[in-house]
Design a protein around this motif. Structure first.
Motif, PDB file in Angstrom:
ATOM      1  N   ALA A  27     -46.088  21.511 -33.356  1.00  8.62           N
ATOM      2  CA  ALA A  27     -46.798  21.315 -32.459  1.00  8.62           C
ATOM      3  C   ALA A  27     -45.901  22.193 -31.534  1.00  8.62           C
ATOM      4  O   ALA A  27     -44.029  21.105 -30.643  1.00  8.62           O
ATOM      5  N   ARG A  50     -45.199  20.947 -27.949  1.00  8.03           N
ATOM      6  CA  ARG A  50     -44.744  19.300 -27.696  1.00  8.03           C
ATOM      7  C   ARG A  50     -43.906  18.734 -27.748  1.00  8.03           C
ATOM      8  O   ARG A  50     -44.275  17.426 -27.694  1.00  8.03           O
ATOM      9  N   ARG A  83     -56.217  18.926 -37.237  1.00 11.70           N
ATOM     10  CA  ARG A  83     -54.622  18.970 -35.496  1.00 11.70           C
ATOM     11  C   ARG A  83     -55.145  20.567 -34.959  1.00 11.70           C
ATOM     12  O   ARG A  83     -55.010  20.329 -33.686  1.00 11.70           O
ATOM     13  N   TRP A  84     -55.043  21.296 -35.624  1.00 16.88           N
ATOM     14  CA  TRP A  84     -55.857  22.931 -34.803  1.00 16.88           C
ATOM     15  C   TRP A  84     -56.541  22.744 -33.974  1.00 16.88           C
ATOM     16  O   TRP A  84     -57.107  23.978 -33.456  1.00 16.88           O
ATOM     17  N   ASP A  89     -58.495  22.728 -31.296  1.00 17.74           N
ATOM     18  CA  ASP A  89     -59.012  23.073 -30.237  1.00 17.74           C
ATOM     19  C   ASP A  89     -57.992  24.435 -29.599  1.00 17.74           C
ATOM     20  O   ASP A  89     -58.551  24.699 -28.156  1.00 17.74           O
ATOM     21  N   ASN A  90     -56.910  24.597 -30.975  1.00 18.42           N
ATOM     22  CA  ASN A  90     -56.452  26.022 -30.933  1.00 18.42           C
ATOM     23  C   ASN A  90     -57.380  27.474 -30.516  1.00 18.42           C
ATOM     24  O   ASN A  90     -58.212  27.426 -31.534  1.00 18.42           O
ATOM     25  N   LEU A 101     -50.433  29.617 -34.241  1.00 15.35           N
ATOM     26  CA  LEU A 101     -50.533  28.843 -33.648  1.00 15.35           C
ATOM     27  C   LEU A 101     -50.195  27.858 -32.489  1.00 15.35           C
ATOM     28  O   LEU A 101     -51.076  27.758 -32.066  1.00 15.35           O
ATOM     29  N   ARG A 102     -48.666  27.784 -33.141  1.00 21.87           N
ATOM     30  CA  ARG A 102     -47.914  27.529 -32.189  1.00 21.87           C
ATOM     31  C   ARG A 102     -47.595  28.028 -30.643  1.00 21.87           C
ATOM     32  O   ARG A 102     -47.749  27.776 -29.647  1.00 21.87           O
ATOM     33  N   GLU A 110     -50.776  27.859 -29.086  1.00 16.88           N
ATOM     34  CA  GLU A 110     -51.033  26.337 -28.354  1.00 16.88           C
ATOM     35  C   GLU A 110     -50.193  26.228 -26.798  1.00 16.88           C
ATOM     36  O   GLU A 110     -50.272  26.024 -26.101  1.00 16.88           O
ATOM     37  N   LYS A 111     -48.253  26.651 -27.076  1.00 15.35           N
ATOM     38  CA  LYS A 111     -48.270  26.687 -25.927  1.00 15.35           C
ATOM     39  C   LYS A 111     -48.012  27.658 -24.618  1.00 15.35           C
ATOM     40  O   LYS A 111     -48.607  27.460 -23.120  1.00 15.35           O
ATOM     41  N   LYS A 159     -51.697  28.433 -24.229  1.00 20.37           N
ATOM     42  CA  LYS A 159     -52.892  28.050 -23.653  1.00 20.37           C
ATOM     43  C   LYS A 159     -52.134  26.505 -22.197  1.00 20.37           C
ATOM     44  O   LYS A 159     -52.419  26.862 -21.722  1.00 20.37           O
ATOM     45  N   GLN A 160     -51.313  26.264 -22.909  1.00 20.48           N
ATOM     46  CA  GLN A 160     -50.307  24.722 -22.408  1.00 20.48           C
ATOM     47  C   GLN A 160     -50.059  25.296 -20.782  1.00 20.48           C
ATOM     48  O   GLN A 160     -50.086  24.173 -19.393  1.00 20.48           O
TER      49      GLN A 160
END
Length: 116
Positions: free
Chosen positions: A26, A28, A76-77, A79-80, A102-103, A106-107, A109-110
């Motif tokens: 991920a 983070r 794990r993903w 919520d992506n 996906l990574r 996610e980045k 989204k963060q």
């Protein structure tokens, strides 16, 4: 160690490493945690190769690590945004083939949630 027991150990280690690899992939994630996973992979393959397990054990280890990583990726993903609305098995497939996308999502989204 008998061959069946050794193969069960190899598959168990591979699945465990796959899970750790998926968790540390991920955005983070800590670089040190990723380095530790790669050291474990290196040591496991080295021990299997020098331990007389032959070529089948490292191959089995690699395949089981990929399977473990993909299977944990299905949950794990979840919520992506790229896999929103997909079933578990669809997410497994996406996580196996498109982890980088996906990574990145996610980045993104963060960053949106942090106001950056």
């Amino acid at each position: 160690m008998s061959d069946p027991v050794m193969f069960v150990c190899v598959v168990s280690a591979g699945l465990s490493i796959g899970v750790l690899l998926s968790i540390t992939s991920a955005p983070r994630s800590d670089t040190l945690a990723q380095a530790a996973v790669f050291v474990l992979i290196f040591v496991a393959v080295l021990v299997m190769t020098w331990g007389g397990a032959g070529l089948i054990a490292p191959a089995l280890f690699g395949v089981s690590a990929a399977i473990g990583s993909a299977l944990i990726g299905g949950s794990r993903w979840k919520d992506n945004p790229l896999v929103a609305g997909q079933s578990y098995w669809q997410r497994v497939w996406t996580a196996f083939w498109h982890t980088g996308a996906l990574r990145a999502a996610e980045k993104k989204k963060q960053h949106a949630h942090s106001g950056v």
